[in-house]
Design an enzyme around this catalytic site. Structure first.
Site, PDB file in Angstrom:
ATOM      1  N   LYS A 118       7.168  -4.089  16.118  1.00 45.82           N
ATOM      2  CA  LYS A 118       7.384  -2.642  15.950  1.00 45.82           C
ATOM      3  C   LYS A 118       8.208  -2.069  17.106  1.00 45.82           C
ATOM      4  CE  LYS A 118       5.389  -2.072  11.987  1.00 45.82           C
ATOM      5  NZ  LYS A 118       6.288  -2.032  10.823  1.00 45.82           N
ATOM      6  N   GLN A 175       0.837  -1.215   0.000  1.00 45.33           N
ATOM      7  CA  GLN A 175       0.000   0.000   0.000  1.00 45.33           C
ATOM      8  C   GLN A 175       0.867   1.258   0.000  1.00 45.33           C
ATOM      9  OE1 GLN A 175      -2.322   0.769   3.545  1.00 45.33           O
ATOM     10  NE2 GLN A 175      -3.575   2.325   2.538  1.00 45.33           N
ATOM     11  N   ILE A 210      -3.205   4.355   7.354  1.00 44.51           N
ATOM     12  CA  ILE A 210      -2.975   5.123   6.130  1.00 44.51           C
ATOM     13  C   ILE A 210      -4.127   4.881   5.155  1.00 44.51           C
ATOM     14  CG2 ILE A 210      -1.379   5.570   4.223  1.00 44.51           C
ATOM     15  CD1 ILE A 210      -0.238   6.236   7.027  1.00 44.51           C
ATOM     16  N   TYR A 224       2.306  -7.959  15.855  1.00 43.48           N
ATOM     17  CA  TYR A 224       2.665  -6.782  15.050  1.00 43.48           C
ATOM     18  C   TYR A 224       3.339  -5.731  15.943  1.00 43.48           C
ATOM     19  CZ  TYR A 224       1.773  -2.811  11.854  1.00 43.48           C
ATOM     20  OH  TYR A 224       1.892  -1.715  11.035  1.00 43.48           O
ATOM     21  N   ASP A 273      10.512  -6.452  -3.912  1.00 49.24           N
ATOM     22  CA  ASP A 273       9.391  -7.045  -3.167  1.00 49.24           C
ATOM     23  C   ASP A 273       9.533  -8.567  -3.179  1.00 49.24           C
ATOM     24  OD1 ASP A 273       6.548  -5.731  -2.128  1.00 49.24           O
ATOM     25  OD2 ASP A 273       6.386  -7.885  -2.551  1.00 49.24           O
ATOM     26  N   ILE A 284      13.085 -10.166   2.424  1.00 52.20           N
ATOM     27  CA  ILE A 284      13.877  -9.414   3.407  1.00 52.20           C
ATOM     28  C   ILE A 284      14.745 -10.343   4.257  1.00 52.20           C
ATOM     29  CG2 ILE A 284      12.098  -9.404   5.211  1.00 52.20           C
ATOM     30  CD1 ILE A 284      12.935  -6.552   5.879  1.00 52.20           C
TER      31      ILE A 284
HETATM   32  P1  NAD Z   1       1.527  -3.881   2.809  1.00 47.36           P
HETATM   33  O1  NAD Z   1       1.134  -5.140   3.484  1.00 47.36           O
HETATM   34  O2  NAD Z   1       0.546  -3.231   1.916  1.00 47.36           O
HETATM   35  O3  NAD Z   1       2.848  -4.116   1.956  1.00 47.36           O
HETATM   36  C1  NAD Z   1       3.936  -4.824   2.457  1.00 47.36           C
HETATM   37  C2  NAD Z   1       4.758  -5.299   1.286  1.00 47.36           C
HETATM   38  O4  NAD Z   1       5.827  -6.079   1.818  1.00 47.36           O
HETATM   39  C3  NAD Z   1       3.978  -6.201   0.334  1.00 47.36           C
HETATM   40  O5  NAD Z   1       4.137  -5.787  -0.996  1.00 47.36           O
HETATM   41  C4  NAD Z   1       4.582  -7.592   0.546  1.00 47.36           C
HETATM   42  O6  NAD Z   1       4.641  -8.379  -0.642  1.00 47.36           O
HETATM   43  C5  NAD Z   1       5.971  -7.234   1.034  1.00 47.36           C
HETATM   44  N1  NAD Z   1       6.547  -8.305   1.846  1.00 47.36           N
HETATM   45  C6  NAD Z   1       5.929  -9.111   2.715  1.00 47.36           C
HETATM   46  N2  NAD Z   1       6.790 -10.011   3.213  1.00 47.36           N
HETATM   47  C7  NAD Z   1       7.993  -9.729   2.662  1.00 47.36           C
HETATM   48  C8  NAD Z   1       9.287 -10.291   2.771  1.00 47.36           C
HETATM   49  N3  NAD Z   1       9.499 -11.375   3.512  1.00 47.36           N
HETATM   50  N4  NAD Z   1      10.295  -9.746   2.057  1.00 47.36           N
HETATM   51  C9  NAD Z   1      10.085  -8.677   1.256  1.00 47.36           C
HETATM   52  N5  NAD Z   1       8.878  -8.108   1.081  1.00 47.36           N
HETATM   53  C10 NAD Z   1       7.846  -8.633   1.788  1.00 47.36           C
HETATM   54  O7  NAD Z   1       2.027  -2.871   3.934  1.00 47.36           O
HETATM   55  P2  NAD Z   1       2.020  -1.280   3.895  1.00 47.36           P
HETATM   56  O8  NAD Z   1       0.698  -0.833   4.366  1.00 47.36           O
HETATM   57  O9  NAD Z   1       2.544  -0.795   2.617  1.00 47.36           O
HETATM   58  O10 NAD Z   1       3.025  -0.981   5.077  1.00 47.36           O
HETATM   59  C11 NAD Z   1       4.390  -0.746   4.875  1.00 47.36           C
HETATM   60  C12 NAD Z   1       5.042  -0.567   6.239  1.00 47.36           C
HETATM   61  O11 NAD Z   1       4.411   0.523   6.921  1.00 47.36           O
HETATM   62  C13 NAD Z   1       4.899  -1.773   7.163  1.00 47.36           C
HETATM   63  O12 NAD Z   1       6.039  -1.902   7.959  1.00 47.36           O
HETATM   64  C14 NAD Z   1       3.725  -1.399   8.031  1.00 47.36           C
HETATM   65  O13 NAD Z   1       3.775  -2.034   9.283  1.00 47.36           O
HETATM   66  C15 NAD Z   1       3.928   0.080   8.169  1.00 47.36           C
HETATM   67  N6  NAD Z   1       2.692   0.765   8.517  1.00 47.36           N
HETATM   68  C16 NAD Z   1       1.645   0.771   7.653  1.00 47.36           C
HETATM   69  C17 NAD Z   1       0.450   1.384   8.009  1.00 47.36           C
HETATM   70  C18 NAD Z   1      -0.741   1.414   7.094  1.00 47.36           C
HETATM   71  O14 NAD Z   1      -1.828   1.839   7.516  1.00 47.36           O
HETATM   72  N7  NAD Z   1      -0.617   0.991   5.845  1.00 47.36           N
HETATM   73  C19 NAD Z   1       0.355   1.998   9.267  1.00 47.36           C
HETATM   74  C20 NAD Z   1       1.434   1.943  10.142  1.00 47.36           C
HETATM   75  C21 NAD Z   1       2.610   1.348   9.742  1.00 47.36           C
HETATM   76  N1  SER Z   2      -2.713   0.093   9.410  1.00 49.16           N
HETATM   77  C1  SER Z   2      -1.909  -0.671  10.325  1.00 49.16           C
HETATM   78  C2  SER Z   2      -2.673  -1.847  10.815  1.00 49.16           C
HETATM   79  O1  SER Z   2      -3.851  -1.689  11.042  1.00 49.16           O
HETATM   80  C3  SER Z   2      -1.476   0.170  11.497  1.00 49.16           C
HETATM   81  O2  SER Z   2      -0.153  -0.051  11.718  1.00 49.16           O
HETATM   82  O3  SER Z   2      -2.111  -2.891  10.987  1.00 49.16           O
END
Ligand code: NAD
Ligand code: SER
Length: 320
Positions: A146, A12, A172, A142, A34, A54
């Site tokens: 973090k 995302q 987000i 989770y 990815d 990763i």
């Molecule tokens: P997401 O789940 O949409 O995307 C995560 C991406 O990581 C995916 O494309 C997935 O294929 C990839 N992935 C998963 N396992 C993997 C691995 N082993 N190696 C490499 N890639 C891998 O997550 P996001 O919403 O884009 O979030 C990105 C970061 O931001 C995360 O750390 C998340 O915790 C943090 N975050 C997101 C939000 C939110 O609301 N989206 C809020 C707080 C924090």
């Molecule tokens: N959008 C995220 C979740 O709900 C917050 O880190 O997991």
């Protein structure tokens, strides 16, 4: 000129952050990676791409050397609701994965961005105006990853001088790539359903307040903190940041202003509700404002207008 590697580019946040980084630093200077290479298409293929798990530290190290990387954005994680279903994998990706990133950064002199979360807080954290420095005892895997990621990032800065920086993102909200299985996903899905069906069944209860942010602010935060003058940074990993706080009733009311016939009902999902109840209602982000000038531009009203406009256009084009 920076050379950046993004881990988790197809998610995302990554799908929009990678594109913006390439706009600012040039396509060839941003490597999109990815776990799922099939998703590194379209806009993400405008520059170098690579399949990367990763947990494969050797491959990460090779890519960093090959592309002379100086900054790593680590976006790989299992989001909160998915992590509760697969806690072992969430630990592996979130905790061991980030440790590998820090080690590669130490060896190659890279800066590291770490996106922590409101999930780094727990039930005994003050929920109102949650301070920057406070109790962090999350009750989710989770959240465990973090808090550990924040601490390890600070450790690598203090012990080895690795330039680690991060933010605690709220939920987000965006309209390009769907969220990956978090507790705050409802606040994205509600807009898609409002356009597609005119109604929405909400998995969180009335009165569940959570911090939220529109994607353009989230992207700016990730880039601005990595560009910030390091001298005023007293905190590094990670800064509370927020743009708005609302409950399901408030987002539904904002949508109703644009689509008066919109209807919302409730079907509370216990796992998500328990997680949401353990998170802050609203965070105090004054440290981010003071130390590196955090200043969000979007609120519930202007975000709602934009989300509905963009999703309606995508729906008309048959994309969703
Ligand atoms: P997401 O789940 O949409 O995307 C995560 C991406 O990581 C995916 O494309 C997935 O294929 C990839 N992935 C998963 N396992 C993997 C691995 N082993 N190696 C490499 N890639 C891998 O997550 P996001 O919403 O884009 O979030 C990105 C970061 O931001 C995360 O750390 C998340 O915790 C943090 N975050 C997101 C939000 C939110 O609301 N989206 C809020 C707080 C924090
Ligand atoms: N959008 C995220 C979740 O709900 C917050 O880190 O997991």
């Amino acid at each position: 000129m920076k050379n950046i590697l993004v881990i988790g580019s197809a998610g995302q946040i990554g799908s929009e952050l990678t594109v913006e980084l390439r706009k600012r630093y040039g396509n060839d200077h941003v490597v999109a990676t990815d776990l799922d290479p099939a998703k590194l298409t379209g806009d993400l293929s405008a520059g170098p791409t690579a399949e990367l798990n990763i947990c494969d530290v050797q491959k990460l190290n090779d890519l960093v050397k090959e592309h002379k990387i100086d900054t790593i954005y680590n976006l790989a994680a299992l989001l909160s609701a998915v992590a509760e279903k697969k806690p072992q994998l969430a630990w592996e990706v979130g905790l061991n994965g980030h440790f590998g990133v820090l080690e590669v950064a130490r060896e190659n002199g890279c800066a590291v961005f770490f996106p922590s979360s409101i999930g780094a807080f727990g039930p005994n954290t003050p929920h109102k105006n949650t301070p920057q420095d406070t109790i962090q005892r999350p009750c989710t895997m989770y959240g465990v990853t973090k808090v550990a990621g924040e601490l390890a990032s600070d450790y690598y800065f203090k012990r080895f001088g690795v330039d680690t920086r991060g933010v605690r993102y709220p939920g987000i909200i965006s309209n390009v790539t769907l969220p990956g299985g978090g507790t705050t996903d409802y606040a994205v899905e509600i807009y898609y359903e409002a356009i597609k069906t005119g109604k929405f069944e909400c998995p969180l209860a009335k009165g569940t307040f959570l911090d939220m942010m529109y994607m353009p602010d989230a992207i700016d935060a990730a880039i601005d903190i990595m560009e910030a003058d390091p001298r005023p940074l007293k905190h590094r990993n990670c800064f509370n940041i927020s743009a708005m706080s609302f409950d399901p009733e408030m987002i539904a009311a904002a949508i109703k202003k644009v689509i008066p016939a919109f209807e919302m009902t409730y079907n509370v999902e216990p796992v998500k509700q328990t997680i949401a109840d353990s998170w802050p209602d609203n965070m105090d982000d004054s440290a981010a404002r003071k130390e590196w000038g955090w200043n969000p531009k979007w609120n519930l009203e202007n975000m709602t207008e934009d989300m509905l406009k963009v999703i309606a256009e995508r729906h008309k084009r048959g994309e969703i």
